[in-house]
Write an enzyme that holds these catalytic residues in place. Structure first.
Site, mmCIF file in Angstrom:
data_model
loop_
_atom_site.group_PDB
_atom_site.id
_atom_site.type_symbol
_atom_site.label_atom_id
_atom_site.label_comp_id
_atom_site.label_asym_id
_atom_site.label_seq_id
_atom_site.Cartn_x
_atom_site.Cartn_y
_atom_site.Cartn_z
ATOM 1 N N HIS A 161 -56.826 -8.786 2.328
ATOM 2 C CA HIS A 161 -58.055 -7.725 2.928
ATOM 3 C C HIS A 161 -59.435 -7.736 2.341
ATOM 4 C CE1 HIS A 161 -57.138 -5.291 -0.414
ATOM 5 N NE2 HIS A 161 -55.691 -5.075 -0.103
ATOM 6 N N HIS B 186 -57.412 -9.213 7.049
ATOM 7 C CA HIS B 186 -56.865 -7.942 7.585
ATOM 8 C C HIS B 186 -57.962 -6.702 7.231
ATOM 9 C CE1 HIS B 186 -52.387 -8.998 7.522
ATOM 10 N NE2 HIS B 186 -53.065 -10.234 7.661
ATOM 11 N N ASP C 55 -53.464 1.952 11.048
ATOM 12 C CA ASP C 55 -52.943 0.708 10.131
ATOM 13 C C ASP C 55 -53.690 1.132 9.050
ATOM 14 O OD1 ASP C 55 -52.023 -1.929 9.957
ATOM 15 O OD2 ASP C 55 -53.968 -2.405 9.188
ATOM 16 N N ASP D 92 -57.324 -3.882 12.765
ATOM 17 C CA ASP D 92 -56.047 -4.030 13.355
ATOM 18 C C ASP D 92 -55.506 -3.150 13.887
ATOM 19 O OD1 ASP D 92 -56.140 -6.529 11.724
ATOM 20 O OD2 ASP D 92 -54.577 -5.797 10.132
ATOM 21 N N GLU E 208 -54.563 -0.426 4.452
ATOM 22 C CA GLU E 208 -54.448 -1.444 3.664
ATOM 23 C C GLU E 208 -54.212 -0.870 2.207
ATOM 24 O OE1 GLU E 208 -54.655 -4.590 4.555
ATOM 25 O OE2 GLU E 208 -55.261 -4.349 6.587
#
Length: 234
Positions: free
Chosen positions: A57, A150, A7, A155, A9
């Protein structure tokens, strides 16, 4: 089969307009089981962090300014990814940012043939249902109470659990070896025109005989004769 669930960000939604990847988290899985090996890194995006993205985030420009550039950690990331299939939620987004960073430093982009998109899998398995990571965690009873904001590694860890559920469930490791091989072949794209996994004649075994022999039947009959007041003859 080795797979990497990952994942990212970012500073926004589109790398083509100057948005950058600021965090990546990766979880290694072998045979749909987490190995405990992970990769996690923050990167200095060399630009400001929009307030809308920071609200998602929690990564500020000040925090990221002390982190290394992507170019400084690219080799470590690529070594961890290896040549494994890469699993992501709405994978086109994450692949887009990862490949944009690689192209920015003159490295080859990662082939989209390696992409496994859990959103697509979820929509096929649960038509009409919500396919967000939160919704899938709720559906499968995966605890996400510690997910306040997040975070790429968090995640990825949640997605790894979701991916197991989407591809067979938490007891997938108890399946027969042949079924596991078929699942691996399917996820790797080794399927026929129907979408079903291809079978490999070279590894197929003839069924073993299960009927009792004449000697075994005779011994069984003799044993039954020794039973007194058997319930089936009352």
């Amino acid at each position: 089969m080795r797979e990497v669930v990952f994942d990212t960000e970012t500073t926004g939604l589109d790398p083509k307009t100057g948005d950058r990847m600021v965090e990546i988290g990766c979880v290694e899985m072998i045979g749909r089981v987490e190995t405990g090996k992970t990769f996690h890194a923050y990167y200095n995006p060399e630009r400001d962090m929009p307030s809308a993205a920071e609200a998602v985030h929690g990564l500020s420009s000040n925090f990221l300014s002390a982190k290394p550039l992507f170019s400084e950690g690219a080799d470590d990331l690529l070594e961890f990814l290896g040549d494994a299939p890469l699993v992501a939620h709405n994978a086109g987004f994450d692949f887009g940012f990862l490949n944009a960073e690689l192209e920015r430093i003159g490295r080859e982009p990662i082939s989209l043939d390696r992409m496994v998109d859990t959103v697509a899998i979820a929509r096929k398995k649960h038509p009409g249902a919500k396919a967000s990571l939160d919704a899938l965690c709720t559906r499968y009873g995966i605890d996400r109470s510690h997910r306040v904001k997040h975070g790429a590694l968090l995640d990825a860890e949640l997605l790894a659990q979701v991916y197991v559920e989407l591809t067979g469930g938490r007891q997938i490791g108890l399946e027969l070896a042949g079924e596991m091989d078929s699942a691996d072949n399917a996820s790797a794209g080794h399927s026929d025109a129907t979408g079903l996994p291809k079978s490999d004649p070279a590894t197929r075994r003839e069924p073993r005989p299960h009927a009792a022999s004449a000697e075994e039947l005779s011994r069984h009959a003799a044993f039954v004769e020794t039973m007194k007041d058997a319930i089936w003859v009352r």
